[in-house]
Design a protein around this motif. Structure first.
Motif, PDB file in Angstrom:
ATOM      1  N   TYR A   1      -1.445  -3.984  -4.408  1.00 40.78           N
ATOM      2  CA  TYR A   1      -1.965  -3.285  -3.141  1.00 40.78           C
ATOM      3  C   TYR A   1      -1.630  -1.856  -3.465  1.00 40.78           C
ATOM      4  O   TYR A   1      -2.899  -0.954  -2.217  1.00 40.78           O
ATOM      5  CB  TYR A   1      -0.463  -3.546  -2.408  1.00 40.78           C
ATOM      6  N   GLU A   2      -1.358  -0.522  -4.068  1.00 49.63           N
ATOM      7  CA  GLU A   2      -1.458   0.546  -4.215  1.00 49.63           C
ATOM      8  C   GLU A   2      -2.332   0.282  -5.104  1.00 49.63           C
ATOM      9  O   GLU A   2      -3.655   1.475  -4.547  1.00 49.63           O
ATOM     10  CB  GLU A   2      -0.349   0.957  -5.478  1.00 49.63           C
TER      11      GLU A   2
ATOM     12  N   VAL B   1       4.062   7.472  -2.274  1.00 49.18           N
ATOM     13  CA  VAL B   1       4.556   6.685  -1.742  1.00 49.18           C
ATOM     14  C   VAL B   1       5.732   5.650  -1.286  1.00 49.18           C
ATOM     15  O   VAL B   1       5.547   4.901  -0.603  1.00 49.18           O
ATOM     16  CB  VAL B   1       2.604   6.119  -1.939  1.00 49.18           C
ATOM     17  N   LEU B   2       6.646   6.743  -1.510  1.00 50.21           N
ATOM     18  CA  LEU B   2       7.975   5.774  -1.118  1.00 50.21           C
ATOM     19  C   LEU B   2       8.101   3.864  -1.867  1.00 50.21           C
ATOM     20  O   LEU B   2       8.073   3.299  -0.936  1.00 50.21           O
ATOM     21  CB  LEU B   2       7.968   6.017   0.497  1.00 50.21           C
ATOM     22  N   MET B   3       7.864   4.468  -2.869  1.00 48.80           N
ATOM     23  CA  MET B   3       8.250   2.994  -3.519  1.00 48.80           C
ATOM     24  C   MET B   3       9.843   2.400  -3.906  1.00 48.80           C
ATOM     25  O   MET B   3       9.482   1.523  -4.967  1.00 48.80           O
ATOM     26  CB  MET B   3       7.653   2.794  -4.938  1.00 48.80           C
ATOM     27  N   ASP B   4      10.542   3.120  -3.628  1.00 47.30           N
ATOM     28  CA  ASP B   4      12.211   2.860  -4.245  1.00 47.30           C
ATOM     29  C   ASP B   4      12.503   1.964  -2.866  1.00 47.30           C
ATOM     30  O   ASP B   4      13.753   0.912  -3.203  1.00 47.30           O
ATOM     31  CB  ASP B   4      12.869   3.576  -3.516  1.00 47.30           C
ATOM     32  N   SER B   5      11.844   1.289  -1.910  1.00 49.94           N
ATOM     33  CA  SER B   5      11.782   0.037  -1.422  1.00 49.94           C
ATOM     34  C   SER B   5      11.813  -1.293  -1.411  1.00 49.94           C
ATOM     35  O   SER B   5      10.258  -1.173  -0.916  1.00 49.94           O
ATOM     36  CB  SER B   5      12.180   0.411   0.365  1.00 49.94           C
ATOM     37  N   ALA B   6      11.738  -1.819  -2.617  1.00 48.56           N
ATOM     38  CA  ALA B   6      11.041  -3.639  -2.780  1.00 48.56           C
ATOM     39  C   ALA B   6      10.957  -4.526  -1.502  1.00 48.56           C
ATOM     40  O   ALA B   6      11.828  -4.921  -1.641  1.00 48.56           O
ATOM     41  CB  ALA B   6      11.485  -3.517  -4.247  1.00 48.56           C
ATOM     42  N   THR B   7      11.034  -3.915  -0.414  1.00 46.62           N
ATOM     43  CA  THR B   7      11.234  -5.395   0.484  1.00 46.62           C
ATOM     44  C   THR B   7       9.867  -5.362   1.147  1.00 46.62           C
ATOM     45  O   THR B   7       8.270  -4.033   1.007  1.00 46.62           O
ATOM     46  CB  THR B   7      12.058  -4.846   1.754  1.00 46.62           C
ATOM     47  N   GLU B   8       9.644  -6.330   2.130  1.00 51.70           N
ATOM     48  CA  GLU B   8       8.065  -6.682   2.903  1.00 51.70           C
ATOM     49  C   GLU B   8       7.615  -4.946   3.877  1.00 51.70           C
ATOM     50  O   GLU B   8       6.786  -4.634   4.258  1.00 51.70           O
ATOM     51  CB  GLU B   8       7.884  -7.825   3.791  1.00 51.70           C
ATOM     52  N   CYS B   9       8.888  -4.648   4.339  1.00 56.80           N
ATOM     53  CA  CYS B   9       8.678  -3.253   4.611  1.00 56.80           C
ATOM     54  C   CYS B   9       8.321  -2.522   4.411  1.00 56.80           C
ATOM     55  O   CYS B   9       7.020  -1.439   4.094  1.00 56.80           O
ATOM     56  CB  CYS B   9       9.387  -3.372   5.733  1.00 56.80           C
ATOM     57  N   GLY B  10       8.984  -2.175   3.463  1.00 56.61           N
ATOM     58  CA  GLY B  10       8.847  -1.340   1.760  1.00 56.61           C
ATOM     59  C   GLY B  10       7.195  -1.727   1.440  1.00 56.61           C
ATOM     60  O   GLY B  10       6.538  -0.716   1.230  1.00 56.61           O
ATOM     61  N   VAL B  11       6.797  -2.710   1.130  1.00 57.98           N
ATOM     62  CA  VAL B  11       5.082  -2.914   0.994  1.00 57.98           C
ATOM     63  C   VAL B  11       3.916  -2.190   1.626  1.00 57.98           C
ATOM     64  O   VAL B  11       3.846  -1.418   1.372  1.00 57.98           O
ATOM     65  CB  VAL B  11       5.354  -3.907   0.436  1.00 57.98           C
ATOM     66  N   TYR B  12       4.239  -3.042   2.258  1.00 53.55           N
ATOM     67  CA  TYR B  12       3.138  -2.395   3.982  1.00 53.55           C
ATOM     68  C   TYR B  12       3.493  -0.876   4.685  1.00 53.55           C
ATOM     69  O   TYR B  12       2.134  -0.806   4.521  1.00 53.55           O
ATOM     70  CB  TYR B  12       2.826  -3.261   4.979  1.00 53.55           C
ATOM     71  N   THR B  13       4.940  -0.112   4.513  1.00 59.38           N
ATOM     72  CA  THR B  13       4.836   0.706   4.677  1.00 59.38           C
ATOM     73  C   THR B  13       4.101   2.281   3.766  1.00 59.38           C
ATOM     74  O   THR B  13       3.028   3.151   3.824  1.00 59.38           O
ATOM     75  CB  THR B  13       6.122   1.105   4.780  1.00 59.38           C
ATOM     76  N   ALA B  14       4.609   1.268   2.384  1.00 60.15           N
ATOM     77  CA  ALA B  14       3.995   2.366   0.834  1.00 60.15           C
ATOM     78  C   ALA B  14       1.941   2.040   0.657  1.00 60.15           C
ATOM     79  O   ALA B  14       1.361   2.918   0.433  1.00 60.15           O
ATOM     80  CB  ALA B  14       4.415   1.511  -0.306  1.00 60.15           C
ATOM     81  N   LEU B  15       1.504   0.748   1.301  1.00 60.10           N
ATOM     82  CA  LEU B  15       0.611   0.382   1.839  1.00 60.10           C
ATOM     83  C   LEU B  15      -0.646   1.858   2.549  1.00 60.10           C
ATOM     84  O   LEU B  15      -0.922   2.186   2.033  1.00 60.10           O
ATOM     85  CB  LEU B  15       0.212  -0.760   1.661  1.00 60.10           C
ATOM     86  N   GLY B  16      -0.191   1.934   3.999  1.00 61.24           N
ATOM     87  CA  GLY B  16      -0.094   2.415   4.522  1.00 61.24           C
ATOM     88  C   GLY B  16      -0.172   4.396   4.252  1.00 61.24           C
ATOM     89  O   GLY B  16      -1.263   4.645   4.430  1.00 61.24           O
ATOM     90  N   LEU B  17       0.882   4.712   3.604  1.00 62.79           N
ATOM     91  CA  LEU B  17       1.299   5.994   3.426  1.00 62.79           C
ATOM     92  C   LEU B  17       0.101   6.097   2.403  1.00 62.79           C
ATOM     93  O   LEU B  17      -0.643   7.051   2.226  1.00 62.79           O
ATOM     94  CB  LEU B  17       2.761   5.858   3.089  1.00 62.79           C
ATOM     95  N   GLY B  18       0.241   5.674   1.367  1.00 65.62           N
ATOM     96  CA  GLY B  18      -1.244   5.342   0.382  1.00 65.62           C
ATOM     97  C   GLY B  18      -2.407   5.390   0.524  1.00 65.62           C
ATOM     98  O   GLY B  18      -2.873   6.122   0.213  1.00 65.62           O
ATOM     99  N   MET B  19      -2.436   4.863   1.762  1.00 66.06           N
ATOM    100  CA  MET B  19      -4.123   5.016   1.898  1.00 66.06           C
ATOM    101  C   MET B  19      -4.656   6.084   2.531  1.00 66.06           C
ATOM    102  O   MET B  19      -5.643   7.269   2.221  1.00 66.06           O
ATOM    103  CB  MET B  19      -4.190   3.850   2.853  1.00 66.06           C
ATOM    104  N   ILE B  20      -3.671   6.787   3.273  1.00 65.15           N
ATOM    105  CA  ILE B  20      -4.025   8.115   3.555  1.00 65.15           C
ATOM    106  C   ILE B  20      -3.758   9.348   2.377  1.00 65.15           C
ATOM    107  O   ILE B  20      -4.669  10.323   2.127  1.00 65.15           O
ATOM    108  CB  ILE B  20      -2.492   8.511   4.714  1.00 65.15           C
TER     109      ILE B  20
END
Length: 396
Positions: A105-106, A65-84
């Motif tokens: 959040y994961e 779920v793309l966890m290498d970007s520790a930014t707010e954008c990275g967090v909510y992107t990982a959250l959305g991708l993770g849900m899918i």
């Protein structure tokens, strides 16, 4: 036969879940499937999936779920991708029950996906409070999506019931991390020093610092105060472990790497020590410093002083061995001095850990295997009685 999926997305939560996974794997009436994701698969966080390979655990599915970007954008992107992606994985696995631990959040994304897939959830460690992190909201949201609840203390069990969960489904079982300390054969002081690349007998502080995601201060400013304070104790080496994948975590880790490279005679940095070495390092440290939950939950059982810095863990129940201070260099210095004093070390050595209860793993596994599943996904809101008074009653 009951199929149980165990979700793990971080090194810390896997270290806690490992005994539960092993115990379930030894049960003849259980099939265990692991859903491995998050920072386990990120090279920047130590690729800790390799530790799971060495543990020879049941078959698992890896979900990136793309966890290498520790930014707010990275967090909510990982959250959305993770849900899918978690939803797709859960549909393939088709478990009878999903086991989640914690408040990240994961885990929230996995809980949401399981809710849509109508898979009952067993949640470990709801009811806790961490006012200084967004995890606080995720934790309570996971509680409302879950069907079985394992709390670490009676006070937290009460809070889960206060959130509307039926008392018959809420169990105070103690903390798995504390049980690890009682069951693992930790390294000796000399073995620990060798693994940490320290000279035998060298006094050291063990430090972990994560972003306080509800703080007005930047992650850089938060950590700089700690590093400035640690510089005031030149007689102690400092063993630092990496920050998690919250927004600001990458900035913290860069600073830690730079400090270890600039001052190799005093500072050591490891993205992850693993459960065994981390607990051994905590046992033989002069004090544990930072804002990790381990300093509050596990370390008191070792009889070692802890210094909890800043707002991240505010709200947690804590033992007498824990000193709390603001994320200000002068206050951190004073707290570390207190922790290193003979008087406080004696206090820590005999403090009682509120998170310790006997038979934690056994109790969790028993409930996971014996709870009736047929009606588990049917939830009602458990109202407290008597109801709270209406503050507007009689107003006119």
């Amino acid at each position: 036969m009951r199929t149980i999926c165990v979700f793990t997305g971080t090194r810390a939560e896997y270290g806690l879940l490992r005994p539960v996974i092993r115990a379930l794997g030894n049960e003849s009436n259980a099939i265990v499937k692991l859903l491995v994701t998050g920072t386990h698969l990120a090279d920047s966080h130590g690729a800790t999936w390799r530790e799971m390979e060495r543990d020879d655990l049941p078959a698992y599915e890896r979900i990136e779920v793309l966890m290498d970007s520790a930014t707010e954008c990275g967090v909510y992107t990982a959250l959305g991708l993770g849900m899918i992606r978690y939803g797709d994985a859960l549909r393939r696995m088709a478990p009878d029950l999903l086991v989640l631990l914690g408040d990240r959040y994961e885990a929230f994304a996995a809980a949401a996906a399981a809710t849509v897939c109508n898979i009952p959830i067993a949640h470990l460690y709801g009811g806790e409070l961490t006012y200084g992190a967004i995890d606080d909201a995720f934790r309570h949201a996971i509680t409302k999506m879950s069907h079985l609840h394992f709390a670490s203390t009676q006070a937290y069990r009460t809070r889960i019931v206060q959130l509307g969960e039926h008392p018959d489904r809420v169990f105070a079982v103690g903390a798995l991390g504390v049980e690890n300390i009682r069951t693992l054969e930790l390294y000796s002081a000399n073995e620990t020093a060798r693994h940490l690349n320290l000279e035998a007998g060298q006094p050291y502080l063990l430090a972990t610092f994560h972003p306080a995601t509800r703080s007005s201060k930047s992650a850089h400013a938060q950590l700089s105060a700690l590093l400035d304070a640690l510089d005031r104790f030149p007689g102690h080496a400092v063993v630092m472990t990496g920050a998690n994948a919250d927004a600001g975590g990458a900035s913290i880790n860069r600073l830690l790497v730079e400090r270890a490279a600039a001052c190799p005679q005093r500072y050591r940095f490891a993205m992850s020590l693993g459960t065994h070495l981390y607990l051994s390092a905590a046992k033989h440290a002069c004090a544990v410093v930072g804002n990790s939950s381990s300093a509050i939950i596990e370390v008191p059982t070792l009889g070692v002083p802890s210094v909890d810095i800043g707002p991240r863990q505010a709200g947690r129940t804590r033992a007498d061995s824990v000193i709390s201070c603001a994320d200000d260099a002068a206050q951190i210095v004073e707290a570390i001095r207190q922790a290193l004093s003979d008087e406080f070390r004696r206090t820590a050595a005999c403090s009682v850990n509120p998170y310790e209860r006997p038979g934690t793993t056994t109790r969790i596994v028993r409930e996971l295997l014996t709870q009736e599943l047929a009606n588990l996904s049917i939830k009602t809101f458990y109202d407290l009685r008597p109801p709270l008074p209406d503050p507007d009653a009689g107003a006119g």
